[in-house]
Design an enzyme around this catalytic site. Structure first.
Site, short mmCIF file in Angstrom:
data_model
loop_
_atom_site.label_atom_id
_atom_site.label_comp_id
_atom_site.label_asym_id
_atom_site.label_seq_id
_atom_site.Cartn_x
_atom_site.Cartn_y
_atom_site.Cartn_z
CG ASN A 59 -1.93 1.30 0.84
OD1 ASN A 59 -1.67 2.09 1.69
ND2 ASN A 59 -3.27 1.09 0.69
CB SER A 60 0.37 4.47 -1.66
OG SER A 60 -0.67 4.84 -0.83
#
Length: 292
Positions: A59-60
């Protein structure tokens, strides 16, 4: 907190906060250890050598944690099945150590955002143990399925990680924000974040049964998130929550079958829990039109 061990749990606001806490704690622990081993190096020299790892499917918020912590996070290529395994991590760590870098932490994912793939925690744990690297697991979405016996494979290797988070505000029906975080040794976080001032002292300091959670998180103050967790669990019960998760999985299975039975579409990844990744056959433009 009722056991004699140093571990414990805390409710953070989101997976982003939990990952950041793990990254910062691992960073500070690494600096302390490396200064003891190499007193000839200054603290700034050590900090300039630190590096972390995750999957290119993560995930970012993991990249963001690296930016905030001023520590580069190397995104390693996952396999064709979109899973990060120990071999890729081992290769990266050995190359970095050879180049004078200091490996600090690996953030693995159980349930990636794109396809809900599960990184191989057991092989990653072996590499992290061999190189004294902190292993954190971001199970923001998939962690709710730990409660199901039929999803027991998700738990493999979890006993070997240093920290773990999953969001109760996803599968567990608790209102946002509420991310559960566990630590194998909470003292490492407390030691990293502890700043004592006279106005913060109280009579319960040092009592292990009453954790001082301001040392486990970014802010000093805390919201009363435990109340909404208690109400949700008391209202629905363990079996009610399991039934909710199973319903999501069952709906995804139904949708997967509909996709497979329609020759206009194709699956692009195996179904995982409640996520089905599919696309129309043909050019990407068709997919873009459907998405729009």
């Amino acid at each position: 907190h009722a056991t004699e061990g140093p571990g414990g749990g805390v409710i953070q606001g989101s997976a982003s906060e939990a990952v950041l806490v793990a990254v910062l704690a691992a960073r500070e622990q690494a600096v302390v250890k490396y200064r003891e081993l190499h007193p000839e190096l200054s603290e700034s020299e050590i900090r300039g050598k630190l590096i972390a790892y995750s999957s290119d499917q993560s995930n970012s918020c993991i990249e963001k944690a690296g930016v905030i912590a001023a520590m580069p996070i190397k995104l390693l290529p996952a396999g064709e099945d979109l899973i990060l395994r120990g071999e890729a991590l081992k290769k990266a760590i050995e190359e970095d150590v050879q180049g004078g870098r200091i490996p600090v932490i690996c953030i693995a994912t159980l349930g990636t955002t794109g396809t809900c793939a599960y990184d191989d925690i057991e092989s990653l744990a072996t590499v992290c143990e061999d190189h004294n690297v902190w292993l954190h697991v971001d199970a923001a979405y998939a962690g709710g399925a730990f409660a199901l016996d039929e999803c027991a494979d998700l738990r493999r290797g979890i006993d070997r990680v240093d920290s773990l988070n999953f969001n109760l505000h996803k599968f567990m029906l608790v209102n946002f924000d509420c991310s559960a975080m566990w630590l194998k040794d909470a003292n490492k976080v407390v030691d990293s974040f502890n700043v004592d001032r006279i106005y913060l002292k109280h009579k319960y300091e040092g009592q292990s049964q009453i954790p001082d959670f301001r040392h486990w998180q970014i802010p000093l103050g805390r919201r009363f998130r435990a109340l909404k967790v208690w109400i949700t669990f008391r209202t629905l019960g363990a079996e009610g929550l399991r039934a909710h998760v199973r319903k999501h999985i069952s709906l995804a299975e139904q949708f997967e079958k509909l996709v497979q039975d329609d020759n206009r579409f194709e699956l692009v990844a195996p179904r995982a829990l409640g996520l089905v990744c599919f696309r129309p056959k043909g050019d990407n433009e068709i997919t873009a039109q459907l998405l729009q």
